[in-house]
Design an enzyme around this catalytic site. Structure first.
Site, mmCIF file in Angstrom:
data_model
loop_
_atom_site.group_PDB
_atom_site.id
_atom_site.type_symbol
_atom_site.label_atom_id
_atom_site.label_comp_id
_atom_site.label_asym_id
_atom_site.label_seq_id
_atom_site.Cartn_x
_atom_site.Cartn_y
_atom_site.Cartn_z
ATOM 1 N N GLY A 221 0.846 -1.183 0.000
ATOM 2 C CA GLY A 221 0.000 0.000 0.000
ATOM 3 C C GLY A 221 0.879 1.229 0.000
ATOM 4 O O GLY A 221 2.065 1.150 0.371
ATOM 5 N N GLN B 93 3.411 9.893 0.984
ATOM 6 C CA GLN B 93 4.681 9.151 1.057
ATOM 7 C C GLN B 93 5.588 9.433 -0.139
ATOM 8 O O GLN B 93 6.773 9.107 -0.086
ATOM 9 C CB GLN B 93 4.411 7.638 1.156
ATOM 10 C CG GLN B 93 3.839 7.232 2.500
ATOM 11 C CD GLN B 93 3.730 5.735 2.598
ATOM 12 O OE1 GLN B 93 2.766 5.152 2.122
ATOM 13 N NE2 GLN B 93 4.728 5.092 3.174
ATOM 14 N N CYS C 91 6.242 -0.141 7.461
ATOM 15 C CA CYS C 91 5.849 0.949 6.567
ATOM 16 C C CYS C 91 7.026 1.278 5.658
ATOM 17 O O CYS C 91 8.175 1.291 6.111
ATOM 18 C CB CYS C 91 5.478 2.173 7.407
ATOM 19 S SG CYS C 91 5.019 3.612 6.428
ATOM 20 N N LEU C 92 6.749 1.558 4.397
ATOM 21 C CA LEU C 92 7.814 1.927 3.465
ATOM 22 C C LEU C 92 8.542 3.190 3.925
ATOM 23 O O LEU C 92 9.707 3.389 3.592
ATOM 24 C CB LEU C 92 7.238 2.167 2.061
ATOM 25 C CG LEU C 92 6.545 0.969 1.393
ATOM 26 C CD1 LEU C 92 5.980 1.378 0.035
ATOM 27 C CD2 LEU C 92 7.501 -0.207 1.257
ATOM 28 N N HIS D 207 -3.980 1.451 7.895
ATOM 29 C CA HIS D 207 -2.628 2.013 7.768
ATOM 30 C C HIS D 207 -2.613 3.168 6.752
ATOM 31 O O HIS D 207 -2.053 4.234 7.030
ATOM 32 C CB HIS D 207 -1.665 0.895 7.338
ATOM 33 C CG HIS D 207 -0.241 1.311 7.220
ATOM 34 N ND1 HIS D 207 0.705 1.002 8.175
ATOM 35 C CD2 HIS D 207 0.411 2.021 6.264
ATOM 36 C CE1 HIS D 207 1.882 1.509 7.799
ATOM 37 N NE2 HIS D 207 1.735 2.129 6.638
ATOM 38 N N GLU D 208 -3.242 2.955 5.595
ATOM 39 C CA GLU D 208 -3.203 3.995 4.547
ATOM 40 C C GLU D 208 -4.087 5.190 4.905
ATOM 41 O O GLU D 208 -3.704 6.344 4.658
ATOM 42 C CB GLU D 208 -3.608 3.414 3.187
ATOM 43 C CG GLU D 208 -2.742 2.252 2.685
ATOM 44 C CD GLU D 208 -1.241 2.501 2.758
ATOM 45 O OE1 GLU D 208 -0.799 3.660 2.659
ATOM 46 O OE2 GLU D 208 -0.495 1.521 2.943
ATOM 47 N N HIS E 42 -2.216 7.334 7.191
ATOM 48 C CA HIS E 42 -1.237 8.174 6.481
ATOM 49 C C HIS E 42 -1.901 9.452 5.970
ATOM 50 O O HIS E 42 -1.371 10.550 6.124
ATOM 51 C CB HIS E 42 -0.661 7.439 5.264
ATOM 52 C CG HIS E 42 0.569 6.634 5.535
ATOM 53 N ND1 HIS E 42 1.683 7.145 6.177
ATOM 54 C CD2 HIS E 42 0.879 5.359 5.214
ATOM 55 C CE1 HIS E 42 2.615 6.201 6.252
ATOM 56 N NE2 HIS E 42 2.163 5.112 5.682
HETATM 57 CO CO CO Z 1 2.991 3.250 5.484
#
Ligand code: CO
Length: 176
Positions: free
Chosen positions: A45, A50, A88-89, A130-131, A134
């Site tokens: 995701g 991000q 998380c990225l 999670h998204e 963000h």
């Molecule tokens: Co993330």
């Protein structure tokens, strides 16, 4: 080259994104860029902030490896508190047990502006939380203890520093 992923802590990750008002072809380039970045990073995701774009747009990965876009999403209902391992990225190499909900009901728009409601559980519910977090300016580490968050912040600062040193080194030197 895919756009680099912003590393936490960064202001763009802690700021609530703006709602999208212009749909259709206007969103296509952003969605494409985000898809390139999430695929390159092998993520499940990605939220627009991000890659540094403060708009309420994210890709959510399904169990089968496909993705769907969510625009202007909100969580309508959540139930069954659980603790799930999460990463998380924007927080590379960190995995922590994080308080979440096992089931959620969300509302969102797609790239055309059409409205959807979705009930999800399991991994899909997890990715959605999670998204959407963000897009509201919350990275998963905000759900952890201050102690853990502090340690992760130090590791991220070191990682950023190492990366910028590597970059300078790479520019100045020949390498094979
Ligand atoms: Co993330």
């Amino acid at each position: 080259m895919p756009k680099p992923i912003v590393i936490w802590p960064d202001k763009v990750l802690s700021t609530r994104t703006r709602r999208v008002a212009a749909f259709g072809a206007a969103l296509d380039p952003l969605l494409e860029e985000m898809m390139e970045s999430v695929r390159a990073a092998e993520g499940i995701g990605i939220a627009a902030n991000q890659i540094g774009v403060p708009l309420a747009v994210a890709w959510v990965g399904r169990e089968d490896g496909t993705f769907f876009e969510i625009v202007n999403p909100s969580v309508l209902e959540k139930s069954e508190p659980v603790s799930l391992e999460e990463g998380c990225l924007s927080v590379p190499h960190e995995w922590e047990q994080t308080p979440r909900f096992g089931k959620v009901r969300v509302r969102y728009q797609d790239r055309t502006g059409a409205e959807h409601e979705l009930s999800a559980e399991g991994r899909l519910a997890h990715v959605l939380q999670h998204e959407i977090d963000h897009l509201e300016g919350t990275t998963f580490v905000e759900h952890l203890s201050q102690l853990k968050r502090g340690l992760i912040r130090k590791r991220m600062q070191k990682l950023q520093k190492d990366r910028s040193t590597e970059h300078v080194h790479g520019d100045d030197c020949d390498h094979d």
